[in-house]
Design a protein around this motif. Structure first.
Motif, short mmCIF file in Angstrom:
data_model
loop_
_atom_site.label_atom_id
_atom_site.label_comp_id
_atom_site.label_asym_id
_atom_site.label_seq_id
_atom_site.Cartn_x
_atom_site.Cartn_y
_atom_site.Cartn_z
N TYR A 189 17.86 -54.93 -51.78
CA TYR A 189 18.37 -53.92 -50.64
C TYR A 189 19.18 -54.55 -49.54
CZ TYR A 189 17.20 -50.73 -46.53
OH TYR A 189 17.49 -49.92 -45.60
N ARG A 193 23.08 -53.75 -48.64
CA ARG A 193 23.31 -53.44 -47.28
C ARG A 193 24.67 -54.10 -46.82
NH1 ARG A 193 22.02 -56.03 -42.92
NH2 ARG A 193 20.47 -56.90 -43.96
N GLN A 229 22.64 -44.29 -47.96
CA GLN A 229 22.24 -44.47 -46.70
C GLN A 229 22.95 -45.38 -45.92
OE1 GLN A 229 17.92 -44.55 -48.03
NE2 GLN A 229 17.72 -42.93 -47.02
N TYR A 245 22.09 -39.14 -57.95
CA TYR A 245 20.76 -38.90 -57.31
C TYR A 245 19.91 -37.77 -58.06
CZ TYR A 245 22.51 -34.57 -55.36
OH TYR A 245 23.08 -33.18 -54.98
N ASN A 255 16.97 -50.85 -59.10
CA ASN A 255 17.37 -51.02 -57.69
C ASN A 255 16.07 -51.10 -56.74
OD1 ASN A 255 20.05 -51.17 -58.23
ND2 ASN A 255 20.92 -49.48 -56.84
N ASN A 257 14.12 -51.09 -53.20
CA ASN A 257 14.15 -50.19 -51.89
C ASN A 257 13.89 -51.45 -50.76
OD1 ASN A 257 11.25 -50.79 -51.87
ND2 ASN A 257 10.91 -48.70 -52.30
N GLU A 258 13.61 -51.13 -49.40
CA GLU A 258 13.62 -52.05 -48.53
C GLU A 258 12.17 -52.79 -48.48
OE1 GLU A 258 14.27 -51.98 -43.46
OE2 GLU A 258 13.84 -49.94 -44.70
N GLN A 259 11.23 -52.15 -48.83
CA GLN A 259 9.95 -52.94 -49.11
C GLN A 259 9.81 -53.66 -50.65
OE1 GLN A 259 10.07 -49.48 -48.74
NE2 GLN A 259 10.16 -49.80 -46.35
N TYR A 262 10.76 -51.18 -56.63
CA TYR A 262 11.76 -50.29 -57.47
C TYR A 262 11.99 -49.09 -56.60
CZ TYR A 262 11.39 -53.54 -61.15
OH TYR A 262 11.58 -54.65 -62.11
N PHE A 263 13.30 -48.64 -56.35
CA PHE A 263 13.64 -47.58 -55.86
C PHE A 263 13.17 -46.29 -56.59
CE2 PHE A 263 17.01 -44.32 -54.70
CZ PHE A 263 16.82 -44.12 -53.52
N ASP A 264 12.59 -45.42 -55.96
CA ASP A 264 11.84 -44.16 -56.38
C ASP A 264 11.83 -42.96 -55.53
OD1 ASP A 264 9.86 -44.92 -55.06
OD2 ASP A 264 8.25 -45.14 -56.38
N ASP A 265 12.80 -42.89 -54.53
CA ASP A 265 12.73 -41.91 -53.73
C ASP A 265 13.01 -40.51 -54.49
OD1 ASP A 265 12.28 -43.58 -51.75
OD2 ASP A 265 13.69 -43.04 -50.50
#
Length: 374
Positions: A189, A193, A229, A245, A255, A257-259, A262-265
């Motif tokens: 992440y 950025r 984002q 997306y 990928n 995420n910030e935590q 794995y990115f799962d939004d």
């Protein structure tokens, strides 16, 4: 050309012939609404990339949710989108050659059309085509902000191109195309950025030079599903081009995420429905989906629903599965959903979306721009 549909409306998912391009409509609708909500809160506009879905039906659904238009990469894609009711299309690519430019200029008589440039002669050629058709074309200067593909340096070279566009009778300078494609699949992440922060400085540098030259910069467009984002929060980009997306794929799923998870939004909505056609040993089975059903340029597909079973190899018409000792039992004829490694080229292998909800076929949409590579 044979164009057989693998399903009929009202059919149960288990009756769908395979391999088929399966779209989970609940997950798809969720993704479209989520992106619309995010973009609205971030205060930017969204122009999804149709190279992902190649479908006027999906484009119209995205625009109904708030998208301002569509991106695509080829004139053929733009033509199919416009014919399907999309009235604002940016060809986020360089278009070269009289035949293609005439088609582009003719299309600009029917819809709002934009295109990207990184060459002085190309600007002249686009203007001449637009004059032949009496149309007006929006032109964006593409700058290279780290992708190392098309685009000029983000400095006075870009400003000179913008000046030339502004001087043409049938062209309008519409801003900058600024896409950092290499950043989309940086796994960390913070690393993603940082990559966009570096790119943003280059974009801002160019915008400042344009303003000093008295040109302004109406639009800065770019960004993808992996980084949108960051671009939106930068204060530099005002239009996002994220496209994958709406489907997601196995590669984007890696990928973080910030935590650090794995990115799962966004949810996986696109699958290849496949059938187990051979089960020669307890630890091996074979599916009817290989290279011709799913792209593997970004890795092999992932089994969606069966723990302990992995897709380990593809040939033209076959996919080999390795079955772990703790895996559930499977049998010949069983249907299996695969998450493609890369959604965009996978879509281009199929003629139809089979849209399912509650395990019933609800919609069948053509992949209308399949093969539109010119």
């Amino acid at each position: 050309m044979m164009n057989i549909k693998p399903a009929e409306i009202g059919m149960a998912i288990q009756e769908v012939d395979t391999p088929a391009l399966l779209l989970d409509l609940d997950a798809f609708d969720y993704n479209v609404k989520l992106m619309s909500d995010i973009v609205r809160k971030l205060g930017v506009t969204h122009r999804p990339h149709a190279k992902t879905h190649k479908s006027p039906v999906i484009a119209r659904k995205q625009m109904a949710a708030g998208a301002v238009g569509q991106c695509c990469q080829k004139v053929g894609e733009a033509e199919i989108l416009v014919a399907g009711g999309v009235d604002d299309v940016l060809v986020s690519n360089q278009i070269v050659g009289r035949q293609k430019l005439d088609r582009l200029a003719g299309l600009a008589c029917q819809a709002n059309i934009g295109v990207c440039v990184d060459d002085h002669q190309n600007i002249q050629d686009i203007n001449e085509a637009a004059k032949r058709f009496g149309s007006q074309i929006e032109v964006l200067v593409e700058i290279d902000i780290g992708a190392g593909r098309c685009g000029v340096s983000p400095d006075a070279v870009a400003v000179n191109l913008a000046k030339q566009i502004s001087d043409q009778s049938n062209l309008t300078f519409a801003g900058l195309q600024a896409y950092q494609g290499r950043a989309q699949h940086i796994r960390g992440y913070n690393e993603r950025r940082v990559a966009i922060e570096k790119a943003g400085k280059l974009v801002q540098q160019t915008v400042t030079l344009l303003e000093q030259a008295g040109l302004g910069c109406p639009r800065v467009t770019g960004a993808g599903t992996g980084t949108f984002q960051f671009e939106a929060q930068s204060g530099v980009w005002n239009e996002l081009q994220a496209g994958s997306y709406c489907f997601m794929d196995a590669d984007y799923g890696l990928n973080l995420n910030e935590q650090g998870s794995y990115f799962d939004d966004f949810r996986n909505s696109l699958f290849i429905l496949s059938t187990i056609m051979s089960h020669p040993s307890s630890d091996r089975a074979v599916l009817d989906a290989g290279h011709k059903a799913t792209s593997i340029d970004s890795g092999l597909p992932v089994i969606a629903d069966l723990h302990g079973i992995n897709y380990v190899g593809a040939s033209d018409e076959h996919g080999t599965l390795v079955i772990g000792a703790d895996a559930p039992s499977i049998e010949i004829g069983q249907k299996v959903r695969l998450i493609p490694g890369h959604c965009d080229p996978t879509v281009n292998l199929h003629d139809w979306y089979i849209g399912v909800r509650n395990n019933i076929v609800e919609a069948i949409w053509p992949v209308a721009a399949r093969g539109a590579v010119f």
